[in-house]
Design a protein around this motif. Structure first.
Motif: not given
Length: 69
Positions: A1-20
């Motif tokens: 399985m591939t690892k995924v790092i999910h970052v939710h920026l609270i004030f910007e209300k944006q979500d990002y997904y990364f591999g590391s």
């Protein structure tokens, strides 16, 4: 399985997904995320685990894929 790092920026209300974790800091600054790279690397994120700062919620999970027969 591939690892995924999910970052939710609270004030910007944006979500990002990364591999590391290193890839996170290539796109988002330490000031935006509210934690230093070295601190996050040593935070011990595990599958399903999360780290919360004043500016972001960082979660680690695995990418699930369909099984082909």
């Amino acid at each position: 399985m591939t690892k995924v790092i999910h970052v939710h920026l609270i004030f910007e209300k944006q979500d990002y997904y990364f591999g590391s974790i290193s890839a996170v800091f290539d796109t988002i600054s330490e000031a935006q995320i509210g934690i230093k790279k070295s601190t996050l690397l040593h935070a011990g994120l595990t599958d399903g685990g999360s780290t919360i700062t004043k500016r972001a919620i960082i979660k680690q999970s695995h990418l699930r894929r369909s099984i082909r027969s």
